[in-house]
Design an enzyme around this catalytic site. Structure first.
Site, PDB file in Angstrom:
ATOM      1  N   ARG A  43      -8.002   1.845   6.329  1.00 32.74           N
ATOM      2  CA  ARG A  43      -8.579   1.589   7.653  1.00 32.74           C
ATOM      3  C   ARG A  43     -10.086   1.442   7.520  1.00 32.74           C
ATOM      4  O   ARG A  43     -10.695   2.009   6.602  1.00 32.74           O
ATOM      5  CB  ARG A  43      -8.230   2.734   8.630  1.00 32.74           C
ATOM      6  N   ASP A  52     -13.629   9.105  12.348  1.00 32.89           N
ATOM      7  CA  ASP A  52     -13.344   8.034  11.381  1.00 32.89           C
ATOM      8  C   ASP A  52     -14.492   7.043  11.237  1.00 32.89           C
ATOM      9  O   ASP A  52     -14.562   6.330  10.234  1.00 32.89           O
ATOM     10  CB  ASP A  52     -12.108   7.231  11.833  1.00 32.89           C
ATOM     11  N   VAL A  62      -0.948   6.985   2.295  1.00 36.78           N
ATOM     12  CA  VAL A  62      -0.388   7.960   3.244  1.00 36.78           C
ATOM     13  C   VAL A  62       0.531   7.294   4.269  1.00 36.78           C
ATOM     14  O   VAL A  62       1.668   7.734   4.485  1.00 36.78           O
ATOM     15  CB  VAL A  62      -1.521   8.715   3.977  1.00 36.78           C
ATOM     16  N   HIS A  94       9.040  39.257   2.616  1.00 36.77           N
ATOM     17  CA  HIS A  94      10.143  38.752   1.798  1.00 36.77           C
ATOM     18  C   HIS A  94      11.382  38.603   2.665  1.00 36.77           C
ATOM     19  O   HIS A  94      11.658  39.487   3.479  1.00 36.77           O
ATOM     20  CB  HIS A  94      10.444  39.719   0.652  1.00 36.77           C
ATOM     21  N   VAL A 137      -3.110  -0.826   3.992  1.00 36.10           N
ATOM     22  CA  VAL A 137      -3.977  -0.783   2.808  1.00 36.10           C
ATOM     23  C   VAL A 137      -5.296  -0.071   3.122  1.00 36.10           C
ATOM     24  O   VAL A 137      -6.299  -0.300   2.466  1.00 36.10           O
ATOM     25  CB  VAL A 137      -4.246  -2.212   2.290  1.00 36.10           C
ATOM     26  N   GLY A 150       0.829  -1.208   0.000  1.00 34.24           N
ATOM     27  CA  GLY A 150       0.000   0.000   0.000  1.00 34.24           C
ATOM     28  C   GLY A 150       0.858   1.251   0.000  1.00 34.24           C
ATOM     29  O   GLY A 150       1.459   1.589   1.025  1.00 34.24           O
ATOM     30  N   ALA A 151       0.941   1.921  -1.160  1.00 34.91           N
ATOM     31  CA  ALA A 151       1.717   3.174  -1.230  1.00 34.91           C
ATOM     32  C   ALA A 151       0.778   4.354  -1.018  1.00 34.91           C
ATOM     33  O   ALA A 151       0.686   5.259  -1.844  1.00 34.91           O
ATOM     34  CB  ALA A 151       2.445   3.275  -2.564  1.00 34.91           C
TER      35      ALA A 151
END
Ligand code: FAD
Ligand code: NAD
Length: 480
Positions: free
Chosen positions: A280, A320, A191, A452, A278, A188-189
């Protein structure tokens, strides 16, 4: 404890503990039930984020970055260093201390705000009742006007690479390694794969990421994703797309992974550790009594409306465990919204402006719509891009990889999205999140005076570039 509560929150992660504190601030009698225990068996608040997520991963990202920078990146500054070493145990212990400091901090915040903190498990019963079981198994039924479910998520397991806590680990295991694996595999690439893969890559592991999808970081604006892939390859991350893992065999201290590569050919790779990350899934195990009336959606998330109300009266759900991105700050804002709505306010969080960050080096950060999303929706827009190689401050810091990409509506000039890969991208993108909340146009950012030399000037120039007014790069399109 037997009195009636106004609010009982189940879960003390960033969604739950924030909801509980806000509810108590608003004068509501509030309790928060949390089942997490630390290595000593004591109850702790903070959930995934503080214990095994955002905070410990960033602690290791920061430590490994300092090590790697000291070892390899200081020569251009004229700094000579010798004998740079890494004490993995000290690094892991530091992370543990930060976690302890922050989780203890929540206990303090609960006290200050008058939240009753209960360690154990909560279960929703019918009729605004919650069964609370403490860690000794004692049960009690609590009554409340409102329940806020904030039970979070857990790592997804795949049958072809079952986590055994030793050679095959999940993200939690990858935060606890005591030695640097020589060969580290990551399935799993996404986060977690990129963040934790980066940690161990910087410390010396050879890291191979096996990703099932054809596109790298498909959720990102693809101009940024393409740049990221090149930068990560330069750093030594071996990212293999379109790879389908078909099996894994533990052989002694190693794990042999078999997978089908992008040409459909079977391949094998041997690793000392394999991280499975992979995605959640929402966590609701043991939470809902069969007759409690709370519905799940087809993917197992608690079903809620835009205000996070479930279909059971007086029961809300945040974080979640409900639809939307699995991000700590998304859950916390939902927690605030629900607490305020319970208190009679009309708060509505803005789901269109949730920034998203990947804490690699350089960082990747985004807010709003990607160019691909706008194209697909048939919207007309203008784009401004400014590369960090043209920023005086980025050059001074020797941090010239990446760019800022700003997208604005072609008719109104309102900013629709901002996508950054580069130094301090997480903090830079927040400027645009604020601007978008106020309905700013690219011209508004262009007319703002920026200090700046700062990295923020890259944001300014990208905004100017949207309308062909950039000063420090050639404008792709000349506009007046
Ligand atoms: P959680 O934090 O999962 O908390 C839920 C809590 O509920 C847990 O403590 C659990 O023990 C408790 N609980 C569950 N069921 C019960 C019950 N029946 N009774 C009592 N208690 C219960 N997000 C970011 O925004 N930024 C990041 O940098 C980031 N990094 C991450 C790194 C890693 C390695 C991981 C794994 C995740 C990361 N995340 C990050 C995601 C973030 O951790 C989650 O989005 C966030 O923790 C979700 O918050 P939550 O409160 O909904 O759930
Ligand atoms: P993810 O969704 O980011 O990445 C999972 C990757 O695994 C995807 O690219 C997917 O295509 C791939 N994949 C799925 N099944 C596969 C298979 N069988 N073989 C190979 N590849 C496969 O999920 P994650 O990295 O596990 O992270 C979980 C969640 O935690 C994310 O949704 C994220 O929001 C959250 N998180 C956030 C942060 C942050 O905000 N910086 C950090 C870590 C985690």
């Amino acid at each position: 404890m037997s009195d009636k509560y106004d609010v009982i929150v189940i879960g003390a992660g960033p969604a739950g503990y924030v909801a509980a504190i806000r509810a108590a601030q608003l004068g509501l009698k509030t309790a928060c039930i949390e089942k997490w225990t630390n290595a000593e068996g004591q109850g702790v608040n903070g959930g995934t984020c503080l214990n095994v997520g955002c905070i410990p991963s960033k602690a290791l990202l920061d430590s490994s970055h300092k090590y790697h920078e000291t070892k390899t990146d200081l020569a251009p500054h004229g700094i000579k260093v010798a004998d740079v070493g890494i004490d993995v145990k000290a690094m892991i212990d530091r992370k543990g201390n930060i976690v302890k400091q922050l989780t203890d901090g929540i206990a303090g915040l609960f006290k200050i705000n008058g939240v009753t903190s209960l360690f154990g498990t909560g279960k929703i019963l019918v009729g605004r009742q919650v069964e609370y079981t403490d860690h000794d198994g004692n049960k009690q039924v609590l009554t409340t006007e409102n329940v806020i479910i904030a039970t979070g998520s857990q790592p997804i397991n795949i049958p072809v690479a079952q986590v055994n806590g030793n050679t095959i680990i999940d993200s939690t295991g990858a935060l606890e390694l005591t030695e640097i694996p020589k060969r580290l595999g990551v399935i799993g690439a996404g986060v977690i794969g990129l963040e934790l893969g980066s940690v161990w890559n910087r410390l010396g592991s050879q890291v191979v990421l096996l990703e099932a999808m054809d596109d790298f970081l498909a959720i990102l604006d693809q101009k940024i994703a393409k740049d990221a892939k090149k930068i990560f390859a330069k750093q030594g991350l071996d990212i293999r797309l379109s790879c389908r893992v078909t099996g894994s065999e533990v052989e002694g201290d190693e794990v042999v992974v078999t997978y089908q590569n992008s040409d459909g050919k079977d391949e094998q790779e041997t690793f000392d550790k394999l991280i499975v990350c992979v995605g959640r899934s929402p966590f609701t195990e043991g939470l809902l009594a069969p007759d409690c009336g709370v519905n799940l959606d087809e993917r197992g998330f608690i079903f809620v409306n835009d205000q996070c109300a479930t279909n059971a009266p007086g029961v809300w759900a945040v974080g979640d465990v409900v639809r939307g991105p699995m991000l700590a700050h998304k859950g916390s804002e939902e927690g605030v919204m629900v607490a305020e709505r319970i208190a009679g306010q009309k708060t509505q969080m803005n789901y269109d402006i949730i920034p998203n960050v990947i804490y690699t080096h350089p960082e990747i950060a985004a807010v709003g719509k990607t160019e691909e999303q706008l194209k697909q929706a048939g919207e007309s827009y203008n784009v401004g891009v400014f590369p960090f190689i043209a920023s005086g401050r980025a050059l001074a810091a020797n941090e010239t990889d990446g760019m800022v990409k700003m997208i604005a509506d072609a008719d109104t000039d309102r900013i629709l999205g901002c996508h950054i890969i580069g130094p301090s991208a997480a903090d830079l993108v927040q400027q645009i999140a604020i601007a978008m909340e106020f309905g700013a146009t690219a011209e508004d950012i262009g007319m703002t005076v920026f200090s700046h030399p700062t990295l923020s000037e890259a944001v300014h120039e990208a905004a100017l570039a949207v309308n062909g007014h950039a000063i420090h790069i050639p404008n792709r399109k000349k506009r007046t």
